[in-house]
Design a protein around this motif. Structure first.
Motif, PDB file in Angstrom:
ATOM      1  N   ARG A 202       0.920  -1.311   0.016  1.00  0.00           N
ATOM      2  CA  ARG A 202       0.068  -0.044  -0.003  1.00  0.00           C
ATOM      3  C   ARG A 202       0.968   1.312   0.056  1.00  0.00           C
ATOM      4  O   ARG A 202       1.894   1.067   0.396  1.00  0.00           O
ATOM      5  CB  ARG A 202      -1.000   0.176   1.088  1.00  0.00           C
ATOM      6  CG  ARG A 202      -0.219  -0.055   2.337  1.00  0.00           C
ATOM      7  CD  ARG A 202      -1.081  -0.133   3.782  1.00  0.00           C
ATOM      8  NE  ARG A 202      -0.673  -0.666   4.905  1.00  0.00           N
ATOM      9  CZ  ARG A 202      -1.373  -0.659   5.987  1.00  0.00           C
ATOM     10  NH1 ARG A 202      -2.564  -0.184   6.258  1.00  0.00           N
ATOM     11  NH2 ARG A 202      -0.523  -0.754   7.227  1.00  0.00           N
TER      12      ARG A 202
ATOM     13  N   GLU B 262      -6.689   0.258   0.935  1.00  0.00           N
ATOM     14  CA  GLU B 262      -6.493  -0.439  -0.427  1.00  0.00           C
ATOM     15  C   GLU B 262      -4.882  -1.045  -0.700  1.00  0.00           C
ATOM     16  O   GLU B 262      -4.132  -0.480  -0.236  1.00  0.00           O
ATOM     17  CB  GLU B 262      -6.901   0.452  -1.524  1.00  0.00           C
ATOM     18  CG  GLU B 262      -8.270   0.960  -1.636  1.00  0.00           C
ATOM     19  CD  GLU B 262      -8.734   1.573  -2.579  1.00  0.00           C
ATOM     20  OE1 GLU B 262      -7.732   2.186  -3.265  1.00  0.00           O
ATOM     21  OE2 GLU B 262      -9.661   1.858  -2.969  1.00  0.00           O
TER      22      GLU B 262
ATOM     23  N   TYR C 156      -2.318  -3.570  -3.291  1.00  0.00           N
ATOM     24  CA  TYR C 156      -2.191  -3.929  -4.361  1.00  0.00           C
ATOM     25  C   TYR C 156      -1.086  -4.971  -4.489  1.00  0.00           C
ATOM     26  O   TYR C 156      -0.182  -5.102  -3.654  1.00  0.00           O
ATOM     27  CB  TYR C 156      -1.539  -2.629  -5.356  1.00  0.00           C
ATOM     28  CG  TYR C 156      -2.380  -1.413  -5.244  1.00  0.00           C
ATOM     29  CD1 TYR C 156      -3.538  -1.351  -6.019  1.00  0.00           C
ATOM     30  CD2 TYR C 156      -2.213  -0.418  -4.467  1.00  0.00           C
ATOM     31  CE1 TYR C 156      -4.539  -0.074  -5.987  1.00  0.00           C
ATOM     32  CE2 TYR C 156      -3.165   0.720  -4.175  1.00  0.00           C
ATOM     33  CZ  TYR C 156      -4.335   0.685  -5.034  1.00  0.00           C
ATOM     34  OH  TYR C 156      -4.914   1.838  -5.077  1.00  0.00           O
TER      35      TYR C 156
ATOM     36  N   TYR D 136       2.024  -7.385  -6.522  1.00  0.00           N
ATOM     37  CA  TYR D 136       3.028  -7.169  -7.671  1.00  0.00           C
ATOM     38  C   TYR D 136       3.475  -8.668  -7.686  1.00  0.00           C
ATOM     39  O   TYR D 136       3.686  -9.185  -6.652  1.00  0.00           O
ATOM     40  CB  TYR D 136       3.799  -6.406  -7.439  1.00  0.00           C
ATOM     41  CG  TYR D 136       4.945  -6.457  -6.296  1.00  0.00           C
ATOM     42  CD1 TYR D 136       6.020  -7.153  -6.496  1.00  0.00           C
ATOM     43  CD2 TYR D 136       4.591  -6.337  -4.788  1.00  0.00           C
ATOM     44  CE1 TYR D 136       6.933  -7.538  -5.445  1.00  0.00           C
ATOM     45  CE2 TYR D 136       5.380  -6.586  -3.923  1.00  0.00           C
ATOM     46  CZ  TYR D 136       6.915  -7.198  -4.218  1.00  0.00           C
ATOM     47  OH  TYR D 136       7.527  -7.346  -3.110  1.00  0.00           O
TER      48      TYR D 136
ATOM     49  N   ILE E 219       1.210  -5.942 -12.236  1.00  0.00           N
ATOM     50  CA  ILE E 219       0.446  -5.369 -10.790  1.00  0.00           C
ATOM     51  C   ILE E 219      -0.893  -5.692 -10.988  1.00  0.00           C
ATOM     52  O   ILE E 219      -1.503  -5.854 -12.064  1.00  0.00           O
ATOM     53  CB  ILE E 219       0.622  -3.787 -11.008  1.00  0.00           C
ATOM     54  CG1 ILE E 219       2.169  -3.180 -10.990  1.00  0.00           C
ATOM     55  CG2 ILE E 219      -0.009  -3.232  -9.972  1.00  0.00           C
ATOM     56  CD1 ILE E 219       2.647  -3.605  -9.772  1.00  0.00           C
TER      57      ILE E 219
ATOM     58  N   TYR F 134      -4.718  -5.403  -8.699  1.00  0.00           N
ATOM     59  CA  TYR F 134      -5.307  -4.441  -7.778  1.00  0.00           C
ATOM     60  C   TYR F 134      -6.623  -5.173  -7.364  1.00  0.00           C
ATOM     61  O   TYR F 134      -7.050  -4.669  -6.222  1.00  0.00           O
ATOM     62  CB  TYR F 134      -5.952  -3.066  -8.441  1.00  0.00           C
ATOM     63  CG  TYR F 134      -7.136  -3.217  -9.449  1.00  0.00           C
ATOM     64  CD1 TYR F 134      -8.504  -3.132  -9.248  1.00  0.00           C
ATOM     65  CD2 TYR F 134      -6.741  -3.230 -10.923  1.00  0.00           C
ATOM     66  CE1 TYR F 134      -9.341  -3.284 -10.110  1.00  0.00           C
ATOM     67  CE2 TYR F 134      -7.723  -3.409 -11.649  1.00  0.00           C
ATOM     68  CZ  TYR F 134      -8.989  -3.549 -11.431  1.00  0.00           C
ATOM     69  OH  TYR F 134     -10.161  -3.757 -12.255  1.00  0.00           O
TER      70      TYR F 134
ATOM     71  N   GLN G 162     -11.688  -5.008  -5.299  1.00  0.00           N
ATOM     72  CA  GLN G 162     -10.357  -4.224  -4.890  1.00  0.00           C
ATOM     73  C   GLN G 162     -10.065  -4.924  -3.724  1.00  0.00           C
ATOM     74  O   GLN G 162     -10.839  -5.136  -2.576  1.00  0.00           O
ATOM     75  CB  GLN G 162     -10.910  -2.773  -4.686  1.00  0.00           C
ATOM     76  CG  GLN G 162      -9.687  -2.130  -3.808  1.00  0.00           C
ATOM     77  CD  GLN G 162      -8.301  -1.918  -4.755  1.00  0.00           C
ATOM     78  OE1 GLN G 162      -8.838  -1.444  -6.193  1.00  0.00           O
ATOM     79  NE2 GLN G 162      -7.292  -2.088  -4.517  1.00  0.00           N
TER      80      GLN G 162
ATOM     81  N   GLY H 271      -3.588  -3.879 -13.127  1.00  0.00           N
ATOM     82  CA  GLY H 271      -3.436  -2.689 -13.309  1.00  0.00           C
ATOM     83  C   GLY H 271      -2.320  -2.050 -13.850  1.00  0.00           C
ATOM     84  O   GLY H 271      -1.377  -2.917 -14.196  1.00  0.00           O
TER      85      GLY H 271
ATOM     86  N   TYR I  54       1.233   0.494 -13.045  1.00  0.00           N
ATOM     87  CA  TYR I  54       1.847   1.289 -11.952  1.00  0.00           C
ATOM     88  C   TYR I  54       2.398   2.657 -12.503  1.00  0.00           C
ATOM     89  O   TYR I  54       2.855   2.642 -13.727  1.00  0.00           O
ATOM     90  CB  TYR I  54       3.026   0.423 -11.576  1.00  0.00           C
ATOM     91  CG  TYR I  54       3.476   1.090  -9.955  1.00  0.00           C
ATOM     92  CD1 TYR I  54       3.503   0.617  -8.834  1.00  0.00           C
ATOM     93  CD2 TYR I  54       4.548   2.326 -10.088  1.00  0.00           C
ATOM     94  CE1 TYR I  54       3.869   1.017  -7.769  1.00  0.00           C
ATOM     95  CE2 TYR I  54       4.952   2.604  -8.726  1.00  0.00           C
ATOM     96  CZ  TYR I  54       4.713   1.964  -7.726  1.00  0.00           C
ATOM     97  OH  TYR I  54       5.145   2.605  -6.690  1.00  0.00           O
TER      98      TYR I  54
ATOM     99  N   VAL J  74      -1.625   3.211  -8.695  1.00  0.00           N
ATOM    100  CA  VAL J  74      -2.062   2.174  -9.671  1.00  0.00           C
ATOM    101  C   VAL J  74      -3.334   2.525 -10.245  1.00  0.00           C
ATOM    102  O   VAL J  74      -4.329   3.006  -9.478  1.00  0.00           O
ATOM    103  CB  VAL J  74      -2.099   0.859  -8.550  1.00  0.00           C
ATOM    104  CG1 VAL J  74      -2.595  -0.262  -9.590  1.00  0.00           C
ATOM    105  CG2 VAL J  74      -0.840   0.535  -8.370  1.00  0.00           C
TER     106      VAL J  74
ATOM    107  N   GLU K  95      -6.546   1.219 -12.715  1.00  0.00           N
ATOM    108  CA  GLU K  95      -7.117  -0.047 -13.163  1.00  0.00           C
ATOM    109  C   GLU K  95      -7.011  -0.106 -14.584  1.00  0.00           C
ATOM    110  O   GLU K  95      -7.047   1.007 -15.567  1.00  0.00           O
ATOM    111  CB  GLU K  95      -8.557  -0.232 -12.646  1.00  0.00           C
ATOM    112  CG  GLU K  95      -8.699   0.050 -11.165  1.00  0.00           C
ATOM    113  CD  GLU K  95      -9.991   0.017 -10.778  1.00  0.00           C
ATOM    114  OE1 GLU K  95     -11.178   0.049 -11.632  1.00  0.00           O
ATOM    115  OE2 GLU K  95     -10.433   0.251  -9.531  1.00  0.00           O
TER     116      GLU K  95
END
Length: 500
Positions: free
Chosen positions: A121, A128, A130, A132, A152, A154, A160, A182, A184, A198, A200
């Motif tokens: 985050r 939220e 994300y 990787y 990436i 999300y 989410q 998503g 980056y 990030v 979408e």
């Protein structure tokens, strides 16, 4: 592997039977699983001296002991009550209700879609998350579906990721899910994450899990520079299996044949495993220190005293010339001569995912050769564990058929030859290169940031300092949710006298 020919330990039998009468000779109301938990922890737990309820004289009668055990609603609660400083010191001892799954995990067998990933985050107040992709394992759903390092995502199944739902979305028992990809955006500032985001996309990938045995050797190759021949090995787990240990030894034979002058060991995602394999890897890197102590062991005070009096050599883990394993009868079941590189310097790449047996290699080699650690600070796990079963001698044979509980408690800590241990905060790199989740690079490629830092130092072009100010930290990784992924387990064969 070392076979402890002394019983570990007569002291265990004496201490348990001197406390109160044998619990099996007198019917008590305590759960037999709780009885196993207390006796096992009393026998071998590293931090026994610090837990009042594990003292040998804690109970004077069967009734007192039975009432104590019955005060816990389940074995897990009893086990947790016996752990020393769970948050800061013993973060790793565990109890499981299915030791068959545990054994499969130690052999590298798990259910996987082949995608190893981290979660992050942008600041500590964000809810939220994300994902990787760190790397993709061969012959898996992730490879087939085209997942690549640096992807990436999300969301999962259109939802989410957040700190509240990520466990359920990513680590539930579902055998398939869809990751929503998503992009980056670093906003044109490579070293300032404060304005990163990030965005979408409409792309998604469906992944499915299957039973999978991961080969810890993900990459091994030779890089030919102008004046140096560099061996590069990405090694992702000390599984302790004969086949993979033999393959590791073969990699070093290849490095020898190629005339490798410099070596980079990539342990950035290696959470550890077998102590034996860590000793063997350290011996492959070197070769000139055979017989010298790589690390020694410190057990709880009772076991330490007994081992020092009866078999002090069993506390020492030296560099070796051969890989050797024994069965419970002391017979050799695996043996190979080690291929040595005889190096005086090694580069080791690390992140927070570098733990236990990986850290043993770094800490053990440090007094002997120049270990250049590159990346970010490691996890900080210097203790080893062993699987304890509900059997007369705590071993796998004759385990109680009424349940499949087992424990994996810490039993000793490793200390290097100059006495360094207790690095709870991890091992700090000599060259700091934080992984940039938006620009990871290709593993094994000379331009990948951590490897590039090693090459710059090898070639003497100046210590590489890329992304040193990049301070977005990983929140969790997929390996954090694999049982014992950051464990360091002992390969000792413990001949315990019957303690029940």
């Amino acid at each position: 592997m070392k076979l402890l020919k002394i019983s570990l330990l007569l002291l265990i039998t004496l201490s348990l039977t001197s406390c109160f009468e044998d619990q099996d000779d007198n019917l008590i109301s305590a759960s037999e699983i709780n009885d196993f938990v207390w006796k096992g922890m009393n026998a071998v737990y590293l931090y026994k001296d610090d837990i009042t309820d594990l003292a040998n004289d804690r109970f004077t009668t069967n009734e007192e002991y039975g009432n104590y055990l019955n005060s816990f609603s389940d074995p897990e609660n009893l086990f947790e009550s016996l752990i020393y400083q769970r948050v800061t010191v013993d973060r790793f001892s565990v109890i499981v209700d299915d030791y068959i799954a545990l054994e499969q995990q130690f052999n590298g067998i798990s259910t996987s879609n082949g995608m190893e990933f981290g979660l992050f985050r942008f600041n500590e107040t964000d809810t939220e998350l994300y994902g990787y992709v760190q790397y993709v394992m061969p012959n898996t759903s992730a490879e087939t579906q085209g997942v690549t390092r640096g992807d990436i995502f999300y969301g999962v199944d259109g939802v989410q990721l957040t700190i509240e739902n990520y466990r359920n979305l990513l680590f539930s028992s579902n055998n398939s899910y869809t990751i929503n990809l998503g992009n980056y955006d670093d906003n044109g500032t490579n070293d300032d994450p404060n304005d990163d985001s990030v965005t979408e996309s409409e792309n998604s990938i469906n992944l499915s899990k299957q039973s999978y045995t991961e080969n810890p050797i993900l990459i091994s190759n030779v890089l030919n520079l102008d004046a140096n021949t560099v061996g590069y090995l990405m090694y992702n787990g000390f599984t302790g299996t004969n086949a993979f240990d033999s393959q590791l030894n073969s990699v070093f034979a290849d490095f020898n044949a190629a005339g490798v002058t410099d070596l980079v060991i990539d342990l950035r995602y290696n959470g550890g495993g077998s102590v034996n394999t860590a000793i063997w890897l350290s011996s492959m890197i070197t070769g000139q220190f055979t017989g010298d102590v790589l690390v020694s062991e410190q057990w709880n005070s009772e076991l330490q005293e007994q081992l020092e009096n009866n078999n002090p050599q069993s506390l020492l883990n030296p560099f070796v010339d051969e890989m050797k394993k024994f069965n419970t009868d002391g017979d050799v079941v695996f043996q190979e001569n080690i291929n040595h590189l005889n190096l005086n310097k090694v580069y080791i790449l690390t992140t927070r995912g570098t733990a236990s047996a990986s850290e043993l290699v770094i800490n053990g080699l440090n007094p002997y050769i120049d270990v250049v650690q590159i990346g970010s600070t490691s996890r900080g796990k210097y203790q080893a564990s062993i699987t304890i079963y509900d059997s007369p001698n705590l071993g796998r044979a004759d385990a109680n058929p009424n349940h499949t509980y087992a424990m994996q408690p810490l039993i000793f800590k490793t200390v290097n030859s100059v006495g360094f241990t207790d690095f709870d905060s991890g091992l700090t790199p000599d060259i700091i290169v934080n992984e940039n989740f938006g620009s990871l690079g290709t593993l094994g490629n000379m331009n990948e940031p951590l490897l590039a830092a090693a090459i710059a130092d090898i070639e003497g072009t100046g210590r590489f300092s890329n992304q040193g100010n990049y301070d977005i930290k990983e929140f969790k990784s997929s390996k954090d949710f694999k049982p014992f992924a950051t464990d360091m387990y002992s390969d000792h064969i413990l001949n315990l006298e019957s303690f029940k």
